[in-house]
Write an enzyme that holds these catalytic residues in place. Structure first.
Site, mmCIF file in Angstrom:
data_model
loop_
_atom_site.group_PDB
_atom_site.id
_atom_site.type_symbol
_atom_site.label_atom_id
_atom_site.label_comp_id
_atom_site.label_asym_id
_atom_site.label_seq_id
_atom_site.Cartn_x
_atom_site.Cartn_y
_atom_site.Cartn_z
ATOM 1 N N HIS A 120 6.827 -4.372 -0.983
ATOM 2 C CA HIS A 120 6.840 -4.120 0.457
ATOM 3 C C HIS A 120 7.057 -5.455 1.154
ATOM 4 O O HIS A 120 6.678 -6.510 0.645
ATOM 5 C CB HIS A 120 5.492 -3.514 0.845
ATOM 6 N N ASP A 197 -1.529 -6.536 -4.202
ATOM 7 C CA ASP A 197 -1.405 -5.757 -2.974
ATOM 8 C C ASP A 197 -1.871 -4.339 -3.299
ATOM 9 O O ASP A 197 -1.155 -3.565 -3.928
ATOM 10 C CB ASP A 197 0.060 -5.767 -2.511
ATOM 11 N N GLN A 200 -1.466 0.721 -1.370
ATOM 12 C CA GLN A 200 -1.255 2.094 -1.828
ATOM 13 C C GLN A 200 -2.232 2.473 -2.935
ATOM 14 O O GLN A 200 -2.751 3.585 -2.985
ATOM 15 C CB GLN A 200 0.188 2.275 -2.322
ATOM 16 N N LYS A 223 -4.931 3.456 5.430
ATOM 17 C CA LYS A 223 -4.422 4.290 4.337
ATOM 18 C C LYS A 223 -5.561 4.912 3.522
ATOM 19 O O LYS A 223 -5.343 5.838 2.744
ATOM 20 C CB LYS A 223 -3.516 3.456 3.424
ATOM 21 N N CYS A 359 10.144 -0.385 4.469
ATOM 22 C CA CYS A 359 9.773 -1.808 4.456
ATOM 23 C C CYS A 359 9.975 -2.422 3.082
ATOM 24 O O CYS A 359 9.169 -3.250 2.632
ATOM 25 C CB CYS A 359 8.335 -2.005 4.923
#
Length: 401
Positions: A120, A197, A200, A223, A359
């Site tokens: 991303h 990261d 998600q 999220k 993105c």
């Protein structure tokens, strides 16, 4: 097979969606919020908002206690050794920028930073710009056809000059879990930091960053069924000690004069300014709500929906799934149909999905695609949502072909 969601009733937004004829399949962009989160935020503001830390009045003390209690909850959720390992941010993007600026002084010209080809923009641009500022080399790790980092290539590309490796836990485009343990070993063999990261990945199951081999782990509350403008940076003690402050102002300063200042250590040294107190309280409520649910039931429900989604996509001619999704989302392209046209037709039928490059422009350039249609699920999604989606998709395909 019918797959009802036992958690759907806890999310007031779906009553509104039903009234408006909306089928929400865009959870990877942002999740809806359970009533427990809405109630917690309302209660905080209704009883009187106040700034945290240092206040000598009851509202301030109450806000500080609630705010710091959330830090403890997040630490417990992530299996942290101490709540001091938890830094509040405004989201994943801010957390990654914090790291890029906070670690900058450790890099010298010729050093290398490795990322993957699927990142991303939030986990690409901070490192890209750091490389430009410090005359570093940004190394891009290629992918396998299934959509995971190619470990054979990674073992060759991560070498003596590598100082940091930054990888997404779960791809927001391909829906693939990444081999973090193996990549962590490659990074640590070179004494490089390993940044994950988790924007998600944190949503699907409980993940201990230490078990992933991470030095730093970042994610966003919005999220994880929590409000916007709240995020988390976790780092183990040695990693956090390597960071220099990147934003300056109130809260983070220990002592200040006109010509010089001293700053707090983590976490306070990285939380300049008035924090998003209400959003943090909402995150704590989201974690409380999630902790009360059966994790295995959630995982099984999401896996079953993913299987149903992929089976339906595979049954339709000309619909191609990018990579090999493993949970919660699928990105598709349709031969001969522009993704924007398809998204528009679905939107007119009340189907809320996302179209574009998500993105991740460089990834789509590598894939040779202009963009994709992404269908993403949450624990509140059910088989009726998919049935509505496929009916609308068939209608759109019939009109556009």
């Amino acid at each position: 097979m019918t797959l009802p969601s036992p958690w759907r009733a806890d999310f007031p937004a779906f009553s509104a969606f039903d009234e408006d004829g909306i089928t929400y399949l865009d959870t990877a962009a942002t999740a809806q919020k359970p009533k427990a989160v809405l109630d917690a935020i309302t209660a905080y503001y209704a009883r009187g908002a106040a700034n945290v830390h240092r206040a000598q009045h009851r509202p301030g003390e109450r806000a500080t206690q609630a705010y710091e209690a959330v830090r403890d909850k997040v630490g417990h959720w992530l299996g942290a050794s101490s709540s001091k390992e938890i830094v509040f941010t405004r989201g994943t993007t801010e957390g990654l920028n914090l790291l890029a600026y906070g670690l900058e002084h450790h890099f010298k010209p010729g050093d290398e930073i490795a990322i993957s080809a699927l990142e991303h923009h939030a986990n690409l641009l901070p490192w890209q710009q750091l490389a430009k500022r410090r005359d570093l080399k940004l190394v891009v790790l290629p992918l396998t056809p299934s959509g995971q980092v190619d470990l054979n290539s990674a073992s060759e590309l991560i070498g003596p000059c590598t100082r940091l490796v930054a990888i997404s836990q779960l791809s927001n485009v391909l829906g693939t879990w990444q081999p973090l343990a193996e990549l962590s070993r490659l990074a640590h063999d070179q004494d490089a930091w390993f940044v994950v990261d988790g924007a998600q990945g944190v949503v699907h199951g409980r993940h201990n960053p230490k078990d992933l081999g991470a030095d730093f782990y970042v994610f966003s509350g919005h999220k994880l069924y929590a409000p916007e403008a709240i995020g988390i940076l976790w780092g183990h003690a040695d990693a956090l000690a390597a960071l220099a402050p990147w934003q300056f102002g109130g809260e983070m300063v220990r002592n200040a004069d006109y010509q010089q200042a001293e700053f707090h250590a983590a976490p306070m040294g990285f939380e300049a300014g008035t924090p998003p107190v209400g959003a943090a309280i909402g995150l704590g409520a989201a974690l409380d709500w999630l902790s009360a649910q059966d994790e295995s039931s959630i995982f099984g429900h999401e896996q079953a929906l993913c299987v149903k989604l992929q089976a339906g996509l595979a049954a339709r001619d000309g619909v191609r799934v990018l990579g090999e999704p493993q949970i919660a989302l699928a990105s598709v392209v349709v031969d001969g149909i522009h993704v924007a046209d398809l998204s528009h037709m679905l939107g007119e039928q009340g189907i809320a999905v996302r179209a574009g490059n998500h993105c991740a422009m460089p990834l789509f350039k590598r894939l040779g695609e202009a963009g994709s249609l992404r269908i993403s699920l949450g624990l509140y999604s059910d088989s009726t949502d998919l049935e509505r989606f496929f009916m609308a998709l068939d209608n759109a395909l019939e009109l556009l072909r």
